[in-house]
Design a protein around this motif. Structure first.
Motif, mmCIF file in Angstrom:
data_model
loop_
_atom_site.group_PDB
_atom_site.id
_atom_site.type_symbol
_atom_site.label_atom_id
_atom_site.label_comp_id
_atom_site.label_asym_id
_atom_site.label_seq_id
_atom_site.Cartn_x
_atom_site.Cartn_y
_atom_site.Cartn_z
ATOM 1 N N GLU A 176 15.159 64.615 8.915
ATOM 2 C CA GLU A 176 16.278 63.941 8.923
ATOM 3 C C GLU A 176 16.962 63.830 7.858
ATOM 4 O OE1 GLU A 176 15.878 58.926 9.798
ATOM 5 O OE2 GLU A 176 15.322 59.434 7.776
ATOM 6 N N PRO A 177 18.002 64.633 7.937
ATOM 7 C CA PRO A 177 19.142 64.772 6.622
ATOM 8 C C PRO A 177 19.609 63.099 6.309
ATOM 9 C CG PRO A 177 19.574 65.996 8.461
ATOM 10 C CD PRO A 177 18.599 65.046 9.032
ATOM 11 N N TYR A 178 19.930 63.273 5.099
ATOM 12 C CA TYR A 178 20.521 61.863 4.580
ATOM 13 C C TYR A 178 21.553 62.155 3.403
ATOM 14 C CZ TYR A 178 16.965 62.987 0.690
ATOM 15 O OH TYR A 178 16.482 63.688 -0.277
ATOM 16 N N VAL A 179 22.327 61.055 3.141
ATOM 17 C CA VAL A 179 23.221 60.739 2.062
ATOM 18 C C VAL A 179 23.279 59.607 1.597
ATOM 19 C CG1 VAL A 179 25.576 61.116 1.457
ATOM 20 C CG2 VAL A 179 24.866 62.665 3.318
ATOM 21 N N LYS A 180 22.886 59.583 -0.090
ATOM 22 C CA LYS A 180 22.853 58.404 -0.599
ATOM 23 C C LYS A 180 23.777 58.328 -1.691
ATOM 24 C CE LYS A 180 18.365 58.831 -1.407
ATOM 25 N NZ LYS A 180 17.035 58.605 -1.635
ATOM 26 N N LEU A 181 24.662 57.134 -1.839
ATOM 27 C CA LEU A 181 25.552 56.874 -3.031
ATOM 28 C C LEU A 181 25.069 55.742 -3.780
ATOM 29 C CD1 LEU A 181 28.431 57.707 -4.017
ATOM 30 C CD2 LEU A 181 29.356 55.864 -2.659
ATOM 31 N N SER A 182 24.817 56.013 -4.932
ATOM 32 C CA SER A 182 24.427 54.672 -5.893
ATOM 33 C C SER A 182 25.374 54.593 -7.064
ATOM 34 C CB SER A 182 22.917 55.424 -6.444
ATOM 35 O OG SER A 182 23.097 56.440 -7.164
ATOM 36 N N GLY A 183 25.087 53.295 -7.556
ATOM 37 C CA GLY A 183 26.001 52.987 -8.823
ATOM 38 C C GLY A 183 25.720 51.708 -9.200
ATOM 39 N N THR A 184 26.509 51.133 -10.217
ATOM 40 C CA THR A 184 25.917 49.764 -10.676
ATOM 41 C C THR A 184 27.225 49.067 -11.020
ATOM 42 O OG1 THR A 184 26.276 50.996 -13.288
ATOM 43 C CG2 THR A 184 24.005 50.700 -12.176
ATOM 44 N N ILE A 185 27.217 47.774 -10.793
ATOM 45 C CA ILE A 185 27.868 46.749 -11.140
ATOM 46 C C ILE A 185 27.345 45.892 -12.056
ATOM 47 C CG2 ILE A 185 29.444 44.897 -10.089
ATOM 48 C CD1 ILE A 185 29.673 46.349 -7.480
ATOM 49 N N GLY A 186 27.832 45.688 -13.321
ATOM 50 C CA GLY A 186 27.194 44.949 -14.229
ATOM 51 C C GLY A 186 25.682 45.237 -14.354
ATOM 52 N N PRO A 187 24.807 44.332 -14.210
ATOM 53 C CA PRO A 187 23.297 44.404 -14.353
ATOM 54 C C PRO A 187 22.756 44.677 -12.785
ATOM 55 C CG PRO A 187 23.574 42.384 -14.120
ATOM 56 C CD PRO A 187 25.142 42.901 -14.235
ATOM 57 N N VAL A 188 23.762 44.932 -11.953
ATOM 58 C CA VAL A 188 23.089 45.095 -10.451
ATOM 59 C C VAL A 188 23.214 46.667 -10.123
ATOM 60 C CG1 VAL A 188 23.277 44.407 -8.153
ATOM 61 C CG2 VAL A 188 23.611 42.985 -9.868
ATOM 62 N N SER A 189 21.997 47.187 -9.898
ATOM 63 C CA SER A 189 22.238 48.859 -9.401
ATOM 64 C C SER A 189 22.289 48.673 -8.013
ATOM 65 C CB SER A 189 20.873 49.463 -9.697
ATOM 66 O OG SER A 189 20.533 49.521 -11.065
ATOM 67 N N LEU A 190 23.348 49.489 -7.250
ATOM 68 C CA LEU A 190 23.542 49.490 -5.794
ATOM 69 C C LEU A 190 23.130 50.847 -5.250
ATOM 70 C CD1 LEU A 190 26.773 47.147 -5.728
ATOM 71 C CD2 LEU A 190 24.425 46.517 -5.245
ATOM 72 N N LEU A 191 22.754 50.867 -3.827
ATOM 73 C CA LEU A 191 22.553 52.141 -3.248
ATOM 74 C C LEU A 191 23.176 51.990 -1.697
ATOM 75 C CD1 LEU A 191 19.845 54.525 -3.431
ATOM 76 C CD2 LEU A 191 20.319 53.920 -1.275
#
Length: 286
Positions: free
Chosen positions: A126-141
């Motif tokens: 299973e190939p995958y692509v993940k994009l992560s970042g932060t907005i203030g104190p929140v980490s998003l993926l």
């Protein structure tokens, strides 16, 4: 079927981030080895129990190069969902490339799901692509995982009754069938200022085979469904330990999954293995 919703995954992700010493900064290492071990009250993969709603022991190891290239492995015991065979163990092998992009990072890789000693037709990539970042104190993926057509994802048995008949020596409804599988998901984590607590949330969407594959298993048993999780982790001060609790559920109803029975149910009491569950966990990262 790598764990995504318990502290084991969270601890491993955190452990792979670069560490900087207080005061004098050491030069970055070319090779970094990180890992985690965990005990969870139920192994849930995309909302569905893989351990018959019982305890699972899990662990992983990742080797990362300073260029962003990484490779690793993760394993867990299994029980109750189909018949994986062999040692009833899942062993995931993965590799990828993670690079900074803007204020976040993009991660491209592939996971090979295998079941040592069991049927090789149950293994899949299973190939995958993940994009992560932060907005203030929140980490998003945000992530996309797409598994191309493979026998392990095929609709071999149209019903749970046929899957049981196969175990007794009967024939599959559609042996050799190959199908693909798409999984979309989003994660959010936020540390609570002044506390050892981290709040976490997850939502996912599966689109795949609406039946049972080889050995009576399926990555997306009802074809299309959503799963979600809300929880919290607490780091134990002065130790590498983290304890967690998470509420996980899916929108798979009893009537919708009836054609999968008895495979798609707990062996203890026949209850659904895709229903609401509170999962407890304790892990150690290193």
């Amino acid at each position: 079927m790598k764990l995504s919703f318990t502290v084991a995954g969270a601890a491993l992700l955190l452990a792979t981030q670069p560490a900087f010493a207080q005061g004098e900064t050491d030069p970055p290492k070319e090779i970094t080895v990180t890992g985690s071990v965990a005990l969870v009250s139920d192994y849930r993969f995309r909302g569905v129990s893989q351990s018959d709603e019982e305890i699972a022991v899990q662990g992983g190891l990742t080797v990362t190069h300073s260029s962003g290239v990484y490779a690793g492995t993760w394993a867990s015991n299994l029980a109750g969902w189909g018949t994986f065979g062999g040692s009833n163990t899942e062993l995931d092998l993965y590799a990828g490339y993670k690079v900074p992009v803007g204020g976040g990072a993009i991660d491209v890789g592939l996971t090979w799901y295998m079941y040592p000693g069991g049927s090789d037709k149950t293994d899949f990539a299973e190939p995958y692509v993940k994009l992560s970042g932060t907005i203030g104190p929140v980490s998003l993926l945000a992530g996309v995982a797409y598994a191309p057509k493979q026998e392990a994802l095929g609709n071999w048995s149209f019903t749970g009754a046929n899957a049981q008949a196969v175990l007794a020596g009967g024939a599959y409804d559609n042996a050799g069938d190959k199908e693909d599988n798409l999984y979309l998901w989003g994660d959010a984590n936020a540390g609570m200022p002044g506390t050892p607590l981290t709040l976490k949330a997850h939502i996912g969407y599966s689109d795949g085979n609406p039946g049972l594959g080889p050995n009576g298993t399926s990555v997306a048993p009802t074809g299309k469904y959503c799963d979600w999780m809300l929880g919290a982790d607490m780091a134990i001060k002065g130790t590498p330990l983290t304890v967690g609790v998470a509420y996980t559920d899916t929108d798979i109803g009893r009537r919708e999954s009836a054609y999968l029975l008895p495979n798609f149910s707990s062996t203890k009491d026949g209850s659904t293995i895709a229903g609401a569950q509170v999962v407890f966990s304790v892990s150690a990262a290193f």
